[in-house]
Design a protein around this motif. Structure first.
Motif, PDB file in Angstrom:
ATOM      1  N   UNK A   1       0.839  -1.195   0.000  1.00 23.65           N
ATOM      2  CA  UNK A   1       0.000   0.000   0.000  1.00 23.65           C
ATOM      3  C   UNK A   1       0.881   1.254   0.000  1.00 23.65           C
ATOM      4  N   UNK A   2       1.838   1.277   0.907  1.00 26.91           N
ATOM      5  CA  UNK A   2       2.724   2.441   0.995  1.00 26.91           C
ATOM      6  C   UNK A   2       3.483   2.670  -0.310  1.00 26.91           C
ATOM      7  N   UNK A   3       3.959   1.578  -0.874  1.00 28.02           N
ATOM      8  CA  UNK A   3       4.714   1.685  -2.116  1.00 28.02           C
ATOM      9  C   UNK A   3       3.847   2.268  -3.229  1.00 28.02           C
ATOM     10  N   UNK A   4       2.620   1.785  -3.338  1.00 27.60           N
ATOM     11  CA  UNK A   4       1.718   2.279  -4.390  1.00 27.60           C
ATOM     12  C   UNK A   4       1.378   3.748  -4.152  1.00 27.60           C
ATOM     13  N   UNK A   5       1.102   4.101  -2.891  1.00 26.07           N
ATOM     14  CA  UNK A   5       0.747   5.488  -2.563  1.00 26.07           C
ATOM     15  C   UNK A   5       1.850   6.451  -3.002  1.00 26.07           C
ATOM     16  N   UNK A   6       3.087   6.010  -2.802  1.00 32.19           N
ATOM     17  CA  UNK A   6       4.213   6.889  -3.117  1.00 32.19           C
ATOM     18  C   UNK A   6       4.379   7.095  -4.625  1.00 32.19           C
ATOM     19  N   UNK A   7       3.813   6.174  -5.416  1.00 30.51           N
ATOM     20  CA  UNK A   7       3.995   6.262  -6.871  1.00 30.51           C
ATOM     21  C   UNK A   7       2.957   7.132  -7.567  1.00 30.51           C
ATOM     22  N   UNK A   8       1.922   7.531  -6.843  1.00 26.40           N
ATOM     23  CA  UNK A   8       0.814   8.231  -7.496  1.00 26.40           C
ATOM     24  C   UNK A   8       0.776   9.686  -7.057  1.00 26.40           C
ATOM     25  N   UNK A   9       0.706  10.576  -8.011  1.00 32.56           N
ATOM     26  CA  UNK A   9       0.586  11.994  -7.727  1.00 32.56           C
ATOM     27  C   UNK A   9      -0.762  12.275  -7.080  1.00 32.56           C
TER      28      UNK A   9
END
Length: 439
Positions: free
Chosen positions: A179-187
């Motif tokens: 979840x954290x990884x995905x959150x960091x990838x999205x503006x």
DNA sequence: TCTGGGGTCCTAGGACCC
DNA sequence: TCTGGGGTCCTAGGACCC
């Protein structure tokens, strides 16, 4: 767990299903009236074409790159959508058709039967492609907002230039790390629920990514992102579900308002021509109304001049009427619409657009009667007539039977008719336009 | 010449009620 | 000088979605 299944470049993909030679070639689909770009294949996106680009402005670019240009064909897209949704309804206990090209699946309580969710997603993806020819991506997560986000990340990965890096089009955020990884990838501007206004505000306050937003204090969200909506948004990103399924049985959600509005192919000045358009729109809106078993209390009619013109300054005028008893009767609504159009009409104006909207919807048979209305006001004979009208139009095609004011002389198009120069056939919904295959 | 269409939800404020 | 508290309903407008 929720899954969000989203069709890739849906309208462009629909066109490609029936014209496989377009595979690999950039494709765009235009809005009504061939106005602007509303769908692009990946190749078209790579050319820098944007959603909403006016066609006349990019025409030359499209020609240079040999882009296939399609007028929109909603009959085709609607039918392809039904096929995709029907299949999705078979693979999950609960389905919410969110739009023509997306659906949420509720996987709660199912995960132990579905096995590895990433494999499940891959299977759904492969099956939809095989059965309909439409490519989809699948995002899965504990909240709807995160499922949308997962889908977005999966889609971006599946487009990666290097095949070795390209993902499978499926992403499941089932651990906090993922979840954290995905959150960091999205503006932050790409988060579901963050539009232009909020994105600007968020940037100004130093929020750049979805991860930043997920860490936003709730009072700040409440104050700046639309109250309770903003708080839900943040909580959803944190993994706490605030939005539930709104399952669609059969024909989809029951609408709370129904509209039919169109820009005209060219400006129109004659009252009877605009009335023809309005009568046609009323008829279509009333058909939708009857299809979902509703009756409308409020009818709005509006007319607009060219909103991009400067002189005279563009304007819209609208008038509405509240009926004493809600109705689904095309003839009654059309008569009211004529009165409303008369109210807003200004002779000598070049009109470019008109529309009707139906609000205050009630279920047919449960309409609130006025103090002085006899129950007979909801006339059985008229209901029968409308049933016949719908049946005829189903059997003999749209517009087989219409209200008089919507009719035009044979062989002459309506003055307001839209431009659709490159429309594909209704391959799947019209006997006369079936897909031809030469063996 | 030419710029889409159709929805949803929430909030604030006014009118009104007891 | 003082002038309550708690509601509902409706509308307009703003934000968002695809």
């Amino acid at each position: 767990m929720f899954a969000l299944v989203d069709c890739n470049n849906f309208y462009a993909s629909c066109e490609r299903v029936f014209r496989p030679e377009l595979e690999g070639r950039p494709v765009v689909v235009l809005s009504n009236n061939d106005g602007c770009i509303i769908a692009r294949s990946n190749e078209a996106k790579a050319l820098g074409l944007k959603m909403g680009d006016p066609y006349f402005q990019v025409r030359e670019l499209l020609r240079q790159h040999d882009v296939a240009v399609c007028s929109s064909n909603y009959e085709l897209y609607g039918d392809m959508s039904r096929r995709v949704m029907w299949y999705l309804g078979q693979v999950a206990p609960e389905l919410e058709v969110y739009s023509i090209d997306e659906a949420f699946l509720n996987l709660s309580g199912m995960t132990r039967y579905l096995g590895d969710l990433t494999e499940y997603g891959a299977r759904v993806r492969a099956d939809v492609l095989q059965r309909t020819g439409i490519p989809v991506c699948v995002g899965m997560a504990p909240t709807k907002t995160l499922a949308k986000l997962a889908n977005r990340v999966a889609k971006a990965a599946s487009k990666a230039a290097t095949p070795a890096l390209s993902g499978s089009g499926v992403l499941c955020l089932d651990t906090d790390d993922k979840r954290q990884d995905a959150l960091a990838r999205v503006g932050v501007e790409d988060v579901w629920g963050v539009g232009h206004q909020y994105a600007t505000k968020l940037y100004a306050a130093g929020y750049r990514t979805a991860a930043d937003l997920a860490a936003c204090p709730l009072p700040w969200a409440r104050k700046n992102l639309g109250g309770v909506v903003g708080m839900r948004l943040v909580r959803e990103l944190q993994g706490y579900p605030c939005l539930s399924m709104e399952p669609s049985e059969g024909g989809g959600a029951v609408r709370k308002s129904i509209a039919c509005t169109r820009s005209f192919g060219k400006p129109v000045t004659a009252f009877e021509d605009v009335m023809g358009a309005v009568a046609t729109f009323v008829s279509r809106a009333a058909e939708k109304l009857r299809r979902q078993g509703s009756a409308a209390r409020v009818l709005t009619v509006f007319v607009s001049t060219n909103r991009f013109g400067n002189e005279p300054p563009p304007f819209t005028r609208s008038a509405l009427v509240t009926l004493s008893v809600a109705t689904d009767d095309t003839l009654e609504l059309a008569a009211q619409a004529r009165l409303m159009l008369g109210k807003v009409w200004r002779p000598g104006t070049l009109y470019k657009k008109a529309g009707v909207m139906l609000d205050g919807l009630e279920r047919v048979g449960e309409q609130q009667l006025g103090l002085f209305e006899q129950p007979a006001a909801v006339s059985g004979k008229r209901m029968e007539l409308m049933g016949t009208l719908d049946a005829l139009n189903r059997q003999y095609g749209k517009g087989a039977v219409m209200v008089g004011s919507a009719s035009v002389r044979k062989g002459v198009g309506a003055a307001w008719e839209m431009n659709r120069e490159q429309k594909s056939p209704a391959y799947t919904t019209s006997w006369g336009e079936l897909w031809r295959v030469w063996v």
